[in-house]
Design an enzyme around this catalytic site. Structure first.
Site, mmCIF file in Angstrom:
data_model
loop_
_atom_site.group_PDB
_atom_site.id
_atom_site.type_symbol
_atom_site.label_atom_id
_atom_site.label_comp_id
_atom_site.label_asym_id
_atom_site.label_seq_id
_atom_site.Cartn_x
_atom_site.Cartn_y
_atom_site.Cartn_z
ATOM 1 N N SER A 91 0.869 -1.210 0.027
ATOM 2 C CA SER A 91 -0.083 -0.238 -0.017
ATOM 3 C C SER A 91 0.766 1.385 -0.099
ATOM 4 O O SER A 91 0.240 2.506 -0.018
ATOM 5 C CB SER A 91 -1.005 -0.206 1.303
ATOM 6 O OG SER A 91 -0.009 -0.023 2.405
ATOM 7 N N THR B 236 -2.371 3.509 4.153
ATOM 8 C CA THR B 236 -1.565 4.640 4.226
ATOM 9 C C THR B 236 -0.777 4.596 5.561
ATOM 10 O O THR B 236 -0.938 4.220 6.598
ATOM 11 C CB THR B 236 -2.516 5.970 4.298
ATOM 12 O OG1 THR B 236 -3.496 5.956 3.057
ATOM 13 C CG2 THR B 236 -1.590 7.378 4.249
ATOM 14 N N THR C 253 1.367 6.879 0.380
ATOM 15 C CA THR C 253 0.679 5.757 0.008
ATOM 16 C C THR C 253 0.704 5.696 -1.436
ATOM 17 O O THR C 253 0.916 6.388 -2.327
ATOM 18 C CB THR C 253 -0.957 6.384 0.464
ATOM 19 O OG1 THR C 253 -1.663 5.043 0.317
ATOM 20 C CG2 THR C 253 -1.283 7.350 -0.280
ATOM 21 N N ARG D 78 -7.380 9.052 -9.600
ATOM 22 C CA ARG D 78 -7.899 8.926 -8.266
ATOM 23 C C ARG D 78 -6.978 9.505 -7.484
ATOM 24 O O ARG D 78 -5.713 9.131 -7.237
ATOM 25 C CB ARG D 78 -8.774 7.697 -7.934
ATOM 26 C CG ARG D 78 -9.413 8.042 -6.590
ATOM 27 C CD ARG D 78 -8.375 7.410 -5.331
ATOM 28 N NE ARG D 78 -9.056 7.479 -3.850
ATOM 29 C CZ ARG D 78 -8.396 7.257 -2.980
ATOM 30 N NH1 ARG D 78 -7.077 7.005 -2.967
ATOM 31 N NH2 ARG D 78 -8.974 7.173 -1.829
ATOM 32 N N THR E 111 -5.784 7.552 7.923
ATOM 33 C CA THR E 111 -5.550 6.547 7.225
ATOM 34 C C THR E 111 -7.193 5.728 6.926
ATOM 35 O O THR E 111 -8.223 6.052 7.741
ATOM 36 C CB THR E 111 -4.760 5.227 7.724
ATOM 37 O OG1 THR E 111 -4.643 4.321 6.712
ATOM 38 C CG2 THR E 111 -5.427 4.657 8.925
ATOM 39 N N GLY E 112 -7.287 5.032 5.852
ATOM 40 C CA GLY E 112 -8.578 4.535 5.408
ATOM 41 C C GLY E 112 -9.024 5.181 3.987
ATOM 42 O O GLY E 112 -8.141 5.584 3.031
#
Length: 338
Positions: A92, A194, A212, A222, A245-246
């Site tokens: 990631s 991330t 990330t 994106r 994060t997420g």
């Protein structure tokens, strides 16, 4: 009685109780008698400090090495994030990151120093250390953000080397995904996401960084929250810092990291501020929070920390007082509000 309410009530009669990951016991002043004088220890004795999202003990160890040798918090967060960017097993971040749906590994990163200066790169390709390019943007240009081909050409002009970021492992995962041709955000994909890092150096100065490769198999072009100052990262050296994060789209909608720092400015602890910021996301009209994950970590000027997420399995790594440990959050929104 809900578990959190029980613990909060118990805290009224137990001054040393630790709630969640705030670990406030690490920040209580201590006193001792010496030569008939009372000497009070300060929070500064608990510095330096590093925290980061997820299980990244190698990264926090590198950051602490910088801090212990007298380096700045800015140097520490950059060097710490670089460890994860170079780890091809981390799918990631950086080299080895999972690509977009067209097979391109694209990186986002940002960095912010004690003065509020910041730099960011968006949709960067073929350069492993996006966080270092972001620092160069901050220090060597009049801009805050560079994107796409412009970011890449700037990096090359600064001496960064081009390399293929798509490893065989990530390529195989992408090819398997193409067969299914189905895309949706996955909660805690591979229990990782991330990398966000915050550090306080021996002078008490705070810095932070995010890096990330973004959502796996995202639409081309994106961009999430990670390179957006105030969303993925925010630092105010008088107050504290936060990283997210997420699912970045949900963080952007509430300018999450800035919100956490502002809540701390209003007097909330890092733990309380993270919890309130998560509440803002899940309580928005028509929120589909059961289908995505967001987590925050934060630190204030005292060195108190907090972390909170929508769903379980979120963790942070903390290095303080010689202890480098992964801290699994026992508290998360879904469990406390089910």
């Amino acid at each position: 009685m809900k578990r959190r309410n029980f613990i909060k009530n118990a805290a009224l009669t137990s001054a040393g109780l630790v709630i969640g990951n705030s670990l406030t016991s690490c920040n209580n002043s201590e006193s001792k008698e010496e030569n008939n004088e009372t000497i009070v220890s300060t929070d500064e004795e608990k510095l330096p400090l590093v925290i980061a999202t997820w299980h990244v003990k190698n990264a926090t160890a590198r950051a602490m090495e910088i801090l212990q040798s007298g380096g700045t918090s800015l140097d520490a967060v950059e060097q710490g994030c670089m460890v994860e960017e170079a780890d091809i097993k981390n799918s990631s971040v950086g080299k080895g990151g999972l690509p977009d749906r067209d097979g391109n590994v694209t990186l986002d990163a940002c960095i912010m120093d004690k003065h509020g200066n910041c730099g960011s790169v968006i949709y960067l390709q073929s350069i492993t250390h996006a966080v270092s390019v972001a620092r160069k943007v901050m220090e060597d240009t009049p801009h805050v953000m560079l994107a796409g081909e412009g970011a890449k050409q700037f990096a090359i002009s600064q001496g960064f080397k081009e390399e293929d970021l798509l490893t065989e492992t990530s390529k195989k995962a992408w090819e398997d995904w193409k067969i299914k041709s189905e895309y949706k955000p996955i909660i805690n994909i591979e229990n990782h996401d991330t990398i966000g890092m915050l550090a306080i150096d021996k002078n008490g100065d705070i810095a932070g960084a995010c890096t990330t490769s973004g959502l796996a198999y995202k639409m081309q072009g994106r961009v999430g929250d990670s390179p957006i100052i105030g969303s993925g990262l925010f630092i105010d050296n008088d107050i504290g810092g936060c990283v997210a994060t997420g699912l970045g789209e949900e963080v952007v909608k509430t300018v999450g990291s800035f919100l956490v720092v502002e809540l701390m400015r209003q007097g909330k602890s890092p733990q309380e501020a993270c919890e309130e910021a998560i509440s803002r996301i899940v309580n928005k009209p028509n929120s589909n929070y059961k289908d995505f994950q967001v987590g925050y970590i934060a630190v204030n000027k005292k060195g108190e920390t907090g972390s909170y997420s929508i769903h379980q399995w979120f963790s942070m790594t903390k290095f303080q007082d010689g202890i480098n440990e992964q801290i699994q959050s026992d508290f998360y929104y879904e469990a406390e509000n089910s």
